[in-house]
Design an enzyme around this catalytic site. Structure first.
Site, short mmCIF file in Angstrom:
data_model
loop_
_atom_site.label_atom_id
_atom_site.label_comp_id
_atom_site.label_asym_id
_atom_site.label_seq_id
_atom_site.Cartn_x
_atom_site.Cartn_y
_atom_site.Cartn_z
N VAL A 164 0.86 -1.18 0.00
CA VAL A 164 0.00 0.00 0.00
C VAL A 164 0.90 1.23 0.00
O VAL A 164 1.88 1.29 0.74
CB VAL A 164 -0.92 0.02 1.24
CG1 VAL A 164 -1.72 1.31 1.30
CG2 VAL A 164 -1.84 -1.18 1.24
N PHE A 165 0.55 2.23 -0.83
CA PHE A 165 1.34 3.46 -0.92
C PHE A 165 0.70 4.56 -0.08
O PHE A 165 -0.48 4.86 -0.23
CB PHE A 165 1.43 3.92 -2.38
CG PHE A 165 2.25 5.17 -2.58
CD1 PHE A 165 3.62 5.15 -2.38
CD2 PHE A 165 1.66 6.36 -2.96
CE1 PHE A 165 4.39 6.29 -2.57
CE2 PHE A 165 2.41 7.51 -3.16
CZ PHE A 165 3.78 7.47 -2.96
N GLY A 166 1.50 5.17 0.78
CA GLY A 166 1.05 6.29 1.59
C GLY A 166 1.67 7.58 1.11
O GLY A 166 2.89 7.65 0.91
N TYR A 167 0.86 8.62 0.95
CA TYR A 167 1.36 9.92 0.48
C TYR A 167 0.85 11.06 1.36
O TYR A 167 1.17 12.22 1.12
CB TYR A 167 0.97 10.16 -0.98
CG TYR A 167 -0.52 10.13 -1.23
CD1 TYR A 167 -1.27 11.30 -1.14
CD2 TYR A 167 -1.18 8.95 -1.54
CE1 TYR A 167 -2.64 11.28 -1.35
CE2 TYR A 167 -2.54 8.92 -1.76
CZ TYR A 167 -3.27 10.09 -1.66
OH TYR A 167 -4.62 10.07 -1.87
N GLY A 168 0.08 10.74 2.39
CA GLY A 168 -0.46 11.73 3.32
C GLY A 168 -0.19 11.28 4.74
O GLY A 168 0.95 11.00 5.10
N SER A 169 -1.24 11.14 5.52
CA SER A 169 -1.06 10.74 6.92
C SER A 169 -0.51 9.32 7.05
O SER A 169 0.08 8.99 8.08
CB SER A 169 -2.37 10.87 7.70
OG SER A 169 -3.36 10.02 7.17
N GLU A 199 -9.57 5.44 5.41
CA GLU A 199 -9.55 6.30 4.23
C GLU A 199 -10.94 6.49 3.65
O GLU A 199 -11.10 6.70 2.45
CB GLU A 199 -8.60 5.71 3.18
CG GLU A 199 -7.17 5.54 3.67
CD GLU A 199 -6.53 6.84 4.15
OE1 GLU A 199 -6.68 7.87 3.47
OE2 GLU A 199 -5.89 6.82 5.21
#
Length: 186
Positions: A3-8, A83
Protein backbone atom coordinates in the site's frame (compact mmCIF):
# COMPACT_ATOMS: atom_id res chain seq x y z
CA UNK A 1 0.18 -6.71 -0.94
CA UNK A 2 1.81 -3.27 -0.82
CA UNK A 3 0.00 0.00 0.00
CA UNK A 4 1.34 3.46 -0.92
CA UNK A 5 1.05 6.29 1.59
CA UNK A 6 1.36 9.92 0.48
CA UNK A 7 -0.46 11.73 3.32
CA UNK A 8 -1.06 10.74 6.92
CA UNK A 9 -0.07 7.15 6.11
CA UNK A 10 3.50 8.48 5.97
CA UNK A 11 3.61 9.81 9.53
CA UNK A 12 0.66 8.20 11.32
CA UNK A 13 1.21 4.51 10.80
CA UNK A 14 -1.32 2.79 13.04
CA UNK A 15 -1.53 -0.54 11.25
CA UNK A 16 0.79 -3.56 11.13
CA UNK A 17 3.19 -3.91 8.23
CA UNK A 18 6.04 -6.23 7.37
CA UNK A 19 8.29 -3.83 5.53
CA UNK A 20 8.31 -0.21 4.43
CA UNK A 21 10.13 1.51 1.59
CA UNK A 22 10.50 5.13 0.47
CA UNK A 23 9.83 5.80 -3.19
CA UNK A 24 7.58 7.55 -5.66
CA UNK A 25 4.78 7.09 -8.11
CA UNK A 26 4.49 8.89 -11.43
CA UNK A 27 1.62 10.57 -13.25
CA UNK A 28 0.16 12.32 -10.20
CA UNK A 29 0.63 15.43 -8.06
CA UNK A 30 -0.26 15.75 -4.35
CA UNK A 31 -2.84 18.45 -3.56
CA UNK A 32 -4.78 19.58 -0.47
CA UNK A 33 -8.05 19.36 -2.36
CA UNK A 34 -9.87 16.67 -0.35
CA UNK A 35 -12.20 17.77 2.42
CA UNK A 36 -12.14 16.00 5.78
CA UNK A 37 -15.23 16.03 7.98
CA UNK A 38 -14.31 12.84 9.84
CA UNK A 39 -10.65 13.31 10.82
CA UNK A 40 -9.31 16.88 10.42
CA UNK A 41 -12.56 18.81 10.34
CA UNK A 42 -16.26 18.44 11.05
CA UNK A 43 -19.43 18.70 8.97
CA UNK A 44 -19.95 22.35 8.07
CA UNK A 45 -16.29 23.16 8.73
CA UNK A 46 -14.20 20.61 6.85
CA UNK A 47 -10.45 20.40 7.06
CA UNK A 48 -8.28 19.77 4.03
CA UNK A 49 -6.18 16.67 3.46
CA UNK A 50 -4.24 15.49 0.46
CA UNK A 51 -5.43 13.58 -2.54
CA UNK A 52 -3.73 12.96 -5.85
CA UNK A 53 -4.61 14.56 -9.16
CA UNK A 54 -3.57 13.20 -12.50
CA UNK A 55 -0.54 15.01 -13.86
CA UNK A 56 1.43 13.45 -16.74
CA UNK A 57 4.62 15.21 -15.56
CA UNK A 58 3.92 14.64 -11.86
CA UNK A 59 5.79 12.60 -9.30
CA UNK A 60 4.68 11.96 -5.72
CA UNK A 61 7.10 10.70 -3.08
CA UNK A 62 5.81 8.63 -0.20
CA UNK A 63 6.15 5.32 1.60
CA UNK A 64 5.07 1.86 0.48
CA UNK A 65 4.11 -0.65 3.18
CA UNK A 66 4.04 -4.40 2.68
CA UNK A 67 1.11 -5.77 4.62
CA UNK A 68 1.79 -8.81 6.81
CA UNK A 69 1.23 -12.18 5.16
CA UNK A 70 -2.08 -13.62 6.29
CA UNK A 71 -3.33 -10.23 7.53
CA UNK A 72 -3.74 -8.45 4.20
CA UNK A 73 -7.56 -8.58 4.21
CA UNK A 74 -7.81 -7.44 7.83
CA UNK A 75 -5.38 -4.53 7.39
CA UNK A 76 -6.94 -3.51 4.08
CA UNK A 77 -10.38 -3.46 5.73
CA UNK A 78 -8.97 -1.17 8.42
CA UNK A 79 -7.40 1.12 5.79
CA UNK A 80 -10.66 1.16 3.82
CA UNK A 81 -12.37 2.48 6.96
CA UNK A 82 -9.58 4.94 7.78
CA UNK A 83 -9.55 6.30 4.23
CA UNK A 84 -13.32 6.65 4.06
CA UNK A 85 -14.94 9.83 2.90
CA UNK A 86 -14.59 9.63 -0.85
CA UNK A 87 -11.46 7.62 -1.53
CA UNK A 88 -11.28 4.86 -4.13
CA UNK A 89 -8.47 2.40 -4.71
CA UNK A 90 -6.38 1.73 -7.77
CA UNK A 91 -3.10 -0.01 -8.51
CA UNK A 92 -0.04 1.92 -9.71
CA UNK A 93 3.66 1.27 -10.21
CA UNK A 94 5.94 2.24 -7.31
CA UNK A 95 9.55 3.26 -7.97
CA UNK A 96 11.74 2.67 -4.88
CA UNK A 97 14.21 5.39 -3.91
CA UNK A 98 16.82 2.64 -3.86
CA UNK A 99 17.24 2.18 -7.61
CA UNK A 100 18.68 -1.32 -7.13
CA UNK A 101 15.13 -2.48 -6.31
CA UNK A 102 12.84 -3.05 -9.28
CA UNK A 103 9.55 -1.11 -9.48
CA UNK A 104 6.47 -3.00 -8.29
CA UNK A 105 2.70 -2.53 -7.97
CA UNK A 106 1.10 -0.86 -4.95
CA UNK A 107 -2.46 -0.19 -3.86
CA UNK A 108 -3.28 3.53 -3.86
CA UNK A 109 -6.16 5.44 -2.20
CA UNK A 110 -7.32 8.51 -4.16
CA UNK A 111 -10.05 11.02 -3.32
CA UNK A 112 -11.96 11.39 -6.56
CA UNK A 113 -13.43 14.63 -7.88
CA UNK A 114 -16.95 13.22 -7.79
CA UNK A 115 -16.94 12.36 -4.07
CA UNK A 116 -18.99 14.53 -1.68
CA UNK A 117 -15.91 15.66 0.30
CA UNK A 118 -13.88 16.81 -2.70
CA UNK A 119 -13.19 20.55 -2.33
CA UNK A 120 -10.96 21.03 -5.35
CA UNK A 121 -8.49 23.81 -6.06
CA UNK A 122 -8.54 27.18 -4.32
CA UNK A 123 -6.05 30.02 -3.81
CA UNK A 124 -3.18 28.92 -1.53
CA UNK A 125 -4.06 31.56 1.08
CA UNK A 126 -7.65 30.30 1.25
CA UNK A 127 -6.51 26.68 1.66
CA UNK A 128 -4.06 27.78 4.39
CA UNK A 129 -6.78 29.65 6.31
CA UNK A 130 -9.11 26.66 6.10
CA UNK A 131 -6.35 24.38 7.44
CA UNK A 132 -5.49 26.81 10.27
CA UNK A 133 -9.12 27.00 11.40
CA UNK A 134 -10.03 23.30 11.10
CA UNK A 135 -10.00 20.68 13.82
CA UNK A 136 -11.65 17.28 13.98
CA UNK A 137 -11.66 14.00 15.91
CA UNK A 138 -8.07 13.21 14.79
CA UNK A 139 -6.77 16.63 15.81
CA UNK A 140 -5.87 19.96 14.29
CA UNK A 141 -5.59 20.20 10.53
CA UNK A 142 -2.30 22.09 10.90
CA UNK A 143 -0.80 19.01 12.58
CA UNK A 144 -1.60 17.02 9.43
CA UNK A 145 0.04 19.62 7.17
CA UNK A 146 3.15 20.18 9.32
CA UNK A 147 3.74 16.47 10.04
CA UNK A 148 3.49 15.66 6.34
CA UNK A 149 5.89 18.45 5.34
CA UNK A 150 8.41 17.48 8.05
CA UNK A 151 8.20 13.81 7.10
CA UNK A 152 8.82 14.57 3.43
CA UNK A 153 11.82 16.76 4.28
CA UNK A 154 13.29 13.94 6.38
CA UNK A 155 12.52 11.06 4.02
CA UNK A 156 13.23 12.77 0.70
CA UNK A 157 15.26 15.96 1.19
CA UNK A 158 15.49 16.38 -2.58
CA UNK A 159 11.69 16.46 -2.99
CA UNK A 160 10.41 19.75 -4.40
CA UNK A 161 6.67 19.39 -3.73
CA UNK A 162 5.92 23.07 -4.31
CA UNK A 163 2.25 22.81 -3.31
CA UNK A 164 3.04 21.13 0.03
CA UNK A 165 5.94 23.34 1.05
CA UNK A 166 4.34 26.60 -0.15
CA UNK A 167 1.20 25.74 1.78
CA UNK A 168 3.26 24.98 4.89
CA UNK A 169 5.04 28.33 4.61
CA UNK A 170 1.81 30.22 3.96
CA UNK A 171 0.09 28.53 6.92
CA UNK A 172 2.91 29.40 9.29
CA UNK A 173 2.85 33.01 8.11
CA UNK A 174 -0.92 33.51 8.09
CA UNK A 175 -2.04 35.56 11.08
CA UNK A 176 -5.73 35.11 10.23
CA UNK A 177 -7.85 33.41 12.82
CA UNK A 178 -5.18 31.73 14.91
CA UNK A 179 -7.47 31.22 17.86
CA UNK A 180 -7.31 27.68 19.15
CA UNK A 181 -10.40 25.86 17.95
CA UNK A 182 -12.08 23.68 20.55
CA UNK A 183 -11.54 19.97 20.12
CA UNK A 184 -14.74 17.99 19.63
CA UNK A 185 -16.05 16.22 22.70
CA UNK A 186 -15.19 12.58 22.82
Amino acid sequence: MWVFGYGSLIWKVDFPYQEKMVGRIRGYSRRFWQGSTDHRGVPGKPGRVVTLVEDPEGCVWGVAYRLPAGQECEVKAYLDFREKGGYRTTTVVFYPKDSSIKPFDVLLYIGTRDNPNYLGPAPLQEIAEQIIDAVGPSGRNTEYLFELANSMRNLVPEDVDEHLFSLEETSKGTPGKRTKPKLPLE
